[in-house]
Design a protein around this motif. Structure first.
Motif, PDB file in Angstrom:
ATOM      1  N   THR A  34       0.842  -1.203   0.000  1.00  0.00           N
ATOM      2  CA  THR A  34       0.000   0.000   0.000  1.00  0.00           C
ATOM      3  C   THR A  34       0.873   1.247   0.000  1.00  0.00           C
ATOM      4  OG1 THR A  34      -1.659  -1.224   1.228  1.00  0.00           O
ATOM      5  CG2 THR A  34      -1.922   1.145   1.188  1.00  0.00           C
ATOM      6  N   SER A  35       1.901   1.245   0.857  1.00  0.00           N
ATOM      7  CA  SER A  35       2.762   2.414   0.964  1.00  0.00           C
ATOM      8  C   SER A  35       3.524   2.648  -0.355  1.00  0.00           C
ATOM      9  CB  SER A  35       3.728   2.204   2.135  1.00  0.00           C
ATOM     10  OG  SER A  35       4.465   3.352   2.364  1.00  0.00           O
ATOM     11  N   THR A  36       3.979   1.563  -0.980  1.00  0.00           N
ATOM     12  CA  THR A  36       4.699   1.702  -2.254  1.00  0.00           C
ATOM     13  C   THR A  36       3.789   2.309  -3.320  1.00  0.00           C
ATOM     14  OG1 THR A  36       6.011  -0.232  -1.690  1.00  0.00           O
ATOM     15  CG2 THR A  36       6.042   0.446  -3.999  1.00  0.00           C
ATOM     16  N   LEU A  37       2.545   1.823  -3.378  1.00  0.00           N
ATOM     17  CA  LEU A  37       1.622   2.339  -4.391  1.00  0.00           C
ATOM     18  C   LEU A  37       1.264   3.802  -4.101  1.00  0.00           C
ATOM     19  CD1 LEU A  37      -0.462  -0.916  -4.512  1.00  0.00           C
ATOM     20  CD2 LEU A  37       0.756   0.055  -6.468  1.00  0.00           C
TER      21      LEU A  37
ATOM     22  N   ALA B 104       8.777   7.786  -5.549  1.00  0.00           N
ATOM     23  CA  ALA B 104       9.824   6.763  -5.651  1.00  0.00           C
ATOM     24  C   ALA B 104      10.467   6.825  -7.040  1.00  0.00           C
ATOM     25  CB  ALA B 104       9.239   5.381  -5.389  1.00  0.00           C
ATOM     26  N   ASP B 105       9.637   7.016  -8.071  1.00  0.00           N
ATOM     27  CA  ASP B 105      10.190   7.087  -9.430  1.00  0.00           C
ATOM     28  C   ASP B 105      11.116   8.292  -9.582  1.00  0.00           C
ATOM     29  OD1 ASP B 105       8.771   4.860  -9.931  1.00  0.00           O
ATOM     30  OD2 ASP B 105       7.409   5.719 -11.408  1.00  0.00           O
TER      31      ASP B 105
ATOM     32  N   ALA C  88      11.633  -1.061  -2.429  1.00  0.00           N
ATOM     33  CA  ALA C  88      12.765  -0.828  -1.525  1.00  0.00           C
ATOM     34  C   ALA C  88      12.989   0.669  -1.298  1.00  0.00           C
ATOM     35  CB  ALA C  88      14.021  -1.476  -2.112  1.00  0.00           C
ATOM     36  N   THR C  89      12.752   1.478  -2.335  1.00  0.00           N
ATOM     37  CA  THR C  89      12.925   2.930  -2.183  1.00  0.00           C
ATOM     38  C   THR C  89      11.929   3.475  -1.158  1.00  0.00           C
ATOM     39  OG1 THR C  89      13.755   3.125  -4.422  1.00  0.00           O
ATOM     40  CG2 THR C  89      12.855   5.125  -3.446  1.00  0.00           C
ATOM     41  N   VAL C  90      10.699   3.014  -1.252  1.00  0.00           N
ATOM     42  CA  VAL C  90       9.683   3.481  -0.290  1.00  0.00           C
ATOM     43  C   VAL C  90      10.031   2.983   1.118  1.00  0.00           C
ATOM     44  CG1 VAL C  90       7.242   3.276   0.358  1.00  0.00           C
ATOM     45  CG2 VAL C  90       7.879   3.810  -2.000  1.00  0.00           C
TER      46      VAL C  90
ATOM     47  N   PRO D 188       7.994  16.492  -4.930  1.00  0.00           N
ATOM     48  CA  PRO D 188       6.552  16.730  -4.869  1.00  0.00           C
ATOM     49  C   PRO D 188       5.786  15.410  -4.787  1.00  0.00           C
ATOM     50  CG  PRO D 188       7.367  17.072  -7.097  1.00  0.00           C
ATOM     51  CD  PRO D 188       8.569  16.781  -6.243  1.00  0.00           C
ATOM     52  N   TYR D 189       4.631  15.436  -4.103  1.00  0.00           N
ATOM     53  CA  TYR D 189       3.830  14.202  -4.045  1.00  0.00           C
ATOM     54  C   TYR D 189       3.136  13.957  -5.378  1.00  0.00           C
ATOM     55  CZ  TYR D 189       0.654  17.887  -2.564  1.00  0.00           C
ATOM     56  OH  TYR D 189      -0.032  19.053  -2.482  1.00  0.00           O
ATOM     57  N   GLY D 190       2.646  12.739  -5.526  1.00  0.00           N
ATOM     58  CA  GLY D 190       2.088  12.324  -6.816  1.00  0.00           C
ATOM     59  C   GLY D 190       0.751  12.974  -7.141  1.00  0.00           C
ATOM     60  N   GLN D 191       0.517  13.116  -8.446  1.00  0.00           N
ATOM     61  CA  GLN D 191      -0.777  13.643  -8.899  1.00  0.00           C
ATOM     62  C   GLN D 191      -1.676  12.485  -9.334  1.00  0.00           C
ATOM     63  OE1 GLN D 191      -0.173  16.422 -12.099  1.00  0.00           O
ATOM     64  NE2 GLN D 191       0.470  18.037 -10.697  1.00  0.00           N
TER      65      GLN D 191
END
Ligand SMILES: C[S@@+](CC[C@H](N)C(=O)[O-])C[C@H]1O[C@@H](n2cnc3c(N)ncnc32)[C@H](O)[C@@H]1O
Length: 424
Positions: free
Chosen positions: A50-53, A59-60, A82-84, A136-139
């Motif tokens: 969930t956290s990765t998604l 992360a990208d 792993a990055t998350v 920035p957080y994801g859109q």
């Protein structure tokens, strides 16, 4: 060779399942994706996936400077996971990098040749962790963002996207004495009467769960039954009822509930919930489009199938597995079920329509169109305890959004409206 950590391996499988098969985490879990794991491993696998998604875009961005070209989807999923873990979950650098390399080596020919790359890239991510907070957080994806921008404007959409970065808190609905339960479970009573738990841990182990004194239900979700507010003994149809959060509320209010749903699998959970909470309801497995009641009801709560875009905090994979085409059919289904339900009430009967969607097409528009088709009906404006008057919409419904109550941890996005025939 070291053995891969089962929770991480399962989390990786869930992430790949979202992108390869367009399956939600819940559907994959229902299809046994976590079978064989201990309860603790299951919870960890779900949390990691969930956290990765939730943080995938960040992360990208974190990974981009360290990747000359995008690796295969399996390896990209592993790097994101792993990055998350490193940047958002507080994972220890060595432990996370080693675990990712082990997972990579255990994946057979598809992945083992990438172990060196995974090791090198993740070491760089670990060294550069401070950059995470500046990203920035994801859109939301275009198909959803455009619709929400038209409905709420750019600033509100940005606030919703910010709210989507945080996990949803655990709220419970209690049969009685919310203040006592808040104290016992170290939570807080929310303005609308739900209890928000601050350190929930394993829900099943908490006092009162096994005894059925309360059930997990987001505060916003609980407002539909509160808006309907049936009196004791009223005959109420909970239409599209499973897994039964609202059935429990209605039954606890003393209503004589009929709970109907299409899904036998989801109804099994409704039965379990009723049994645990020592509440009763007549349960019917049927398609609302085929079924007709033998006698009219005093009230109906219709929790229509919808895009569930109000629950992205809980289900961050949702924007990736849905698109405009996949939700369009729902608008007609909602209209058809609502139209049928309006014909199943006594003359004074009440109907509460609810969806866990942020899209006006599944909320405000459905009610406006129903009133155009039936000018003899009207909306009863909500007078619920703890709601902000600004949440009440032009047509008299209640628009709830994930960015509301930001200081308290937010709420799910919902739309709720209660209809009745006008007095003659
Ligand atoms: C939003 S969920 C209901 C949540 C539930 N009311 C609760 O509070 O726990 C929508 C439900 O609609 C059911 N559903 C979808 N299409 C249906 C249909 N044609 N007839 C009856 N139920 C349907 C789904 O199985 C699903 O359980």
């Amino acid at each position: 060779m070291a053995k891969p950590d089962p929770a991480r391996r399962a989390a990786l499988g869930l992430i790949v399942g979202v992108f390869d098969d367009h399956l939600s985490l819940a559907d994959q879990i229902a299809m046994d994706a976590l079978d064989g794991l201990s309860p603790g491993e299951k919870a960890r696998a779900q949390r990691l996936a969930t956290s990765t998604l939730r943080h995938m875009e960040r992360a990208d961005k974190m990974l981009k400077p360290f990747l000359k070209r995008k690796p295969t989807p399996d390896i990209m999923a592993l790097l994101r996971l792993a990055t998350v873990e490193l940047c958002a979950e507080g994972g220890a650098d060595h432990g996370v990098v080693d675990a990712a390399v082990t997972l990579c080596k255990s994946g057979g020919r598809r992945t083992d040749s990438f172990a060196g790359l995974v090791n090198a890239v993740l070491r760089k991510v670990a060294e550069d962790k401070a950059r995470w907070e500046t990203l920035p957080y994801g859109q939301l994806p275009g198909w959803l963002r455009g619709r929400l921008m038209s409905a709420y404007g750019k600033v509100s959409v940005q606030k919703m996207e910010e709210a989507h970065q945080r996990p949803a808190p655990v709220d419970i609905s209690v049969k009685e004495n919310p203040a006592d339960w808040a104290e016992r479970l170290e939570g807080e009573v929310l303005p609308t009467g739900s209890v928000r738990l601050h350190q929930p841990g394993q829900i099943r182990d908490l006092p009162g769960f096994a005894e059925g004194d309360w059930w997990v239900q987001d505060a916003a979700a609980s407002l539909a039954a509160k808006a309907l507010a049936p009196t004791a003994g009223m005959r109420v149809l909970d239409l599209c009822a499973a897994p039964g959060g609202k059935t429990l509320q209605l039954a606890a209010m003393g209503a004589q509930v009929t709970a109907l749903d299409l899904s036998e699998r989801r109804l099994a959970r409704l039965h379990e919930n009723l049994e645990r909470c020592k509440l009763t309801a007549e349960v019917i497995a049927a398609d609302a489009l085929d079924w007709t009641p033998e006698a009219p009801f005093d009230a109906i709560l219709l929790d229509a199938p919808c895009s569930a875009t109000g629950t992205i905090r809980r289900h961050p994979e949702l924007p990736a597995i849905k698109d405009s085409a996949s939700i369009k059919g729902l608008f007609a289904l909602q209209e058809e079920i609502l139209e049928r339900a309006m014909g199943w009430l006594t003359p004074e009967g009440l109907l509460t329509y609810v969806t866990c969607s942020l899209l006006p097409e599944e909320g405000e528009t459905q009610i406006r169109r129903a009133l155009e088709r039936h000018p003899e009906w009207e909306v009863i404006r909500p007078t619920l305890e703890g709601i902000d008057p600004e949440w009440i919409t032009e047509e008299g419904g209640l628009r709830l959004r994930p960015d509301y109550w930001a200081d308290k941890g937010g709420m799910d996005g919902f739309y709720v409206a209660t209809l009745k025939r006008r007095a003659e």
